[in-house]
Motif scaffolding. Sequence first.
Motif, PDB file in Angstrom:
ATOM      1  N   LYS A 285       0.706  -1.208  -0.101  1.00 27.08           N
ATOM      2  CA  LYS A 285      -0.055   0.181  -0.118  1.00 27.08           C
ATOM      3  C   LYS A 285       0.771   1.170  -0.019  1.00 27.08           C
ATOM      4  CE  LYS A 285      -0.632   1.061   4.992  1.00 27.08           C
ATOM      5  NZ  LYS A 285      -1.505   1.062   6.156  1.00 27.08           N
ATOM      6  N   TRP A 286       2.201   1.112   0.243  1.00 28.16           N
ATOM      7  CA  TRP A 286       2.861   2.332   0.458  1.00 28.16           C
ATOM      8  C   TRP A 286       3.599   2.669  -0.967  1.00 28.16           C
ATOM      9  CZ3 TRP A 286       2.426   3.993   4.972  1.00 28.16           C
ATOM     10  CH2 TRP A 286       2.051   3.412   6.376  1.00 28.16           C
ATOM     11  N   ASP A 287       3.582   1.775  -1.809  1.00 18.22           N
ATOM     12  CA  ASP A 287       3.826   1.944  -3.148  1.00 18.22           C
ATOM     13  C   ASP A 287       2.702   2.678  -4.027  1.00 18.22           C
ATOM     14  OD1 ASP A 287       6.639   0.993  -2.870  1.00 18.22           O
ATOM     15  OD2 ASP A 287       5.372  -1.051  -2.648  1.00 18.22           O
ATOM     16  N   THR A 380       3.409   2.057  10.780  1.00 21.19           N
ATOM     17  CA  THR A 380       4.129   3.202  10.285  1.00 21.19           C
ATOM     18  C   THR A 380       5.579   3.388  10.517  1.00 21.19           C
ATOM     19  OG1 THR A 380       2.051   4.328  10.035  1.00 21.19           O
ATOM     20  CG2 THR A 380       3.796   5.978  10.069  1.00 21.19           C
ATOM     21  N   LEU A 381       5.696   3.005  11.817  1.00 21.46           N
ATOM     22  CA  LEU A 381       7.270   3.248  12.330  1.00 21.46           C
ATOM     23  C   LEU A 381       8.054   2.098  11.754  1.00 21.46           C
ATOM     24  CD1 LEU A 381       6.169   4.008  16.281  1.00 21.46           C
ATOM     25  CD2 LEU A 381       7.082   5.710  14.225  1.00 21.46           C
ATOM     26  N   HIS A 382       7.666   0.947  11.719  1.00 23.40           N
ATOM     27  CA  HIS A 382       8.073  -0.237  10.856  1.00 23.40           C
ATOM     28  C   HIS A 382       8.575   0.219   9.595  1.00 23.40           C
ATOM     29  CE1 HIS A 382       6.761  -3.543  14.110  1.00 23.40           C
ATOM     30  NE2 HIS A 382       7.806  -2.857  14.421  1.00 23.40           N
ATOM     31  N   SER A 405      -0.613   6.462   6.081  1.00 21.07           N
ATOM     32  CA  SER A 405      -0.246   5.961   7.642  1.00 21.07           C
ATOM     33  C   SER A 405      -1.690   5.759   8.224  1.00 21.07           C
ATOM     34  CB  SER A 405       0.437   7.085   8.302  1.00 21.07           C
ATOM     35  OG  SER A 405       0.279   7.047   9.640  1.00 21.07           O
ATOM     36  N   ARG A 406      -1.709   4.901   9.088  1.00 18.24           N
ATOM     37  CA  ARG A 406      -2.970   4.806   9.757  1.00 18.24           C
ATOM     38  C   ARG A 406      -3.124   5.707  10.927  1.00 18.24           C
ATOM     39  NH1 ARG A 406      -2.970  -1.593  11.689  1.00 18.24           N
ATOM     40  NH2 ARG A 406      -1.316  -0.917  13.075  1.00 18.24           N
ATOM     41  N   ASP A 407      -2.221   6.328  10.949  1.00 20.05           N
ATOM     42  CA  ASP A 407      -2.378   7.804  12.049  1.00 20.05           C
ATOM     43  C   ASP A 407      -3.404   8.715  11.301  1.00 20.05           C
ATOM     44  OD1 ASP A 407      -1.194   6.787  14.352  1.00 20.05           O
ATOM     45  OD2 ASP A 407       1.017   7.528  13.910  1.00 20.05           O
TER      46      ASP A 407
END
Length: 552
Positions: A285-287, A380-382, A405-407
Amino acid sequence: MSERTTERKWWQQAVVYQIYPRSFQDSNGDGIGDIPGIISRLDYLRELGIDAIWLSPVYRSPQDDNGYDISDYQDIDPMFGSLADMEELIAEAKKRGIRIIMDLVLNHTSDEHRWFQEAKKSKDNPYHDYYVWRDGVEGELPNDMEAAFGGPAWEWVPELKQYYFHQFSVKQPDLNWENEKVRREIYDMILWWMDKGVGGFRLDVIDQIAKEPDQRITANGPRLHEFIQEMSRETFQKGDLITVGEAWGADPERAKLYSNPDGSEFSMVFQFEHIGLDQQEGKSKWDLAPLRLVDLKKALAKWQEELHGCGWNSLFWNNHDLPRIVSRWGNDKEYRVQSAKMLAMILHGMQGTPYIYQGEELGMTNVRFPDISHYRDIETLHLYEERVEAGYDEADVMTSIYAKSRDNARTPMQWDGSANAGFTAGEPWIEVNENYRQINAETEMADPDSVFRFYQKLIALRKEYPVIVDGKFTLLFPEDEQIFAYTRSSKDSQLLVLANFSGKEASCSLPEMWAEGQVLACNYEKENSAGEGEWKRGHLRPYEAVMVLCQK
């Protein structure tokens, strides 16, 4: 209304509101939202018009994964209040016609759960087989499976000379559903909550309970539906509940099993096909990749068409794991209000049970914290650590975090323009989005043309017009790259939802019948209040959306 509604289940006409308790309302100034805070805001939710609250986990937990790591299913974590507070919430919500849906995490527990603490004592312990273990040698993993939050899916326990399996955090060991005693413990716990008066359950990653790690099977294991049907017989079917399974691996055929009208499994399913459309194919999902509207229409139409009459869908843009929809697929700047309303209309005009995530009804946006130190989400941190170590450009990593990010969903609810948006008198556990003075509940409730009032209208329309609940879905203009339009048809009525899913003007050709129809809702409210507008001639302004009813 002349259409029959007698056979409809209550939850087919309902609208559900998801609360992430940690970020909703703090009552005691410790910076963390709590159950008394939720109780204090029930009248707000009654005014919105929702029928049920899906409550993200409030069970006792070490909070390694924000409550999705449960150490006691039958107690409330002190940060959220007490069991008495929970009982009061159920009772106070019921007075307002609102049911409470508990979030059940049945794939795994916390490693601090009493069962796991016992399981680690010895291979002969009665609780050992409550979890998934494999013999081995330290450093030689049973296989190369990876956990969803990064790293291997196996953790070594030296005193046992065994590995345990965890699909998520190392502090979230997977339960062994093959063990009948585990299942019985779970069913007894569910019945206990039913006796407390809860109105339903949301089943977290339920399609992963029948895992077979030796075969590298996590989702949709061979005994999955057997387990779910047994659970339903033993628990859900003993009450008039709403039950929804979170199933990332669902396709329409599996969803028909999950949501079979005979009630053998769940009321409905959360499926996520549309959620992966703005990422690069075959990647995470980050790409990031731009959303193609044609793909979105195709995905949503497929589920509307294939479940009609033989299953039931959940309708959602947002939840506690997803970015804010107005930032994701709308325009959170110059067209924030119009695009938030447009997205709401598209979703709430479809068949299924709509879910509103806290703040969605205000058009709350994603957050852009200045650097990674402001983020709190474990995933997110990972991601940040892994990608920076792998040599990714930090600015590109942060771009992905800003988007996904889920945040984004977990910044505090924006109640008013006072300090910390009225969420807490203390220091919030995560910072408030800096736009809270412009976007907040107090401001929107005072504005008859606000996003809040638009959601309120859509909820009321679902209750008033059976065609929105029962009508057959037909997609219009499937290849159009700007227009998202569809009809809903029943014996007596036809409904049109016509929307410009872009920031540029758009045009299409409409049958003349719609120009004579009744305008139920439109997102350029002041100009269109009399039902006039260029949309009748197929011309739509940026993000313009209209809902029209024709009687047959």
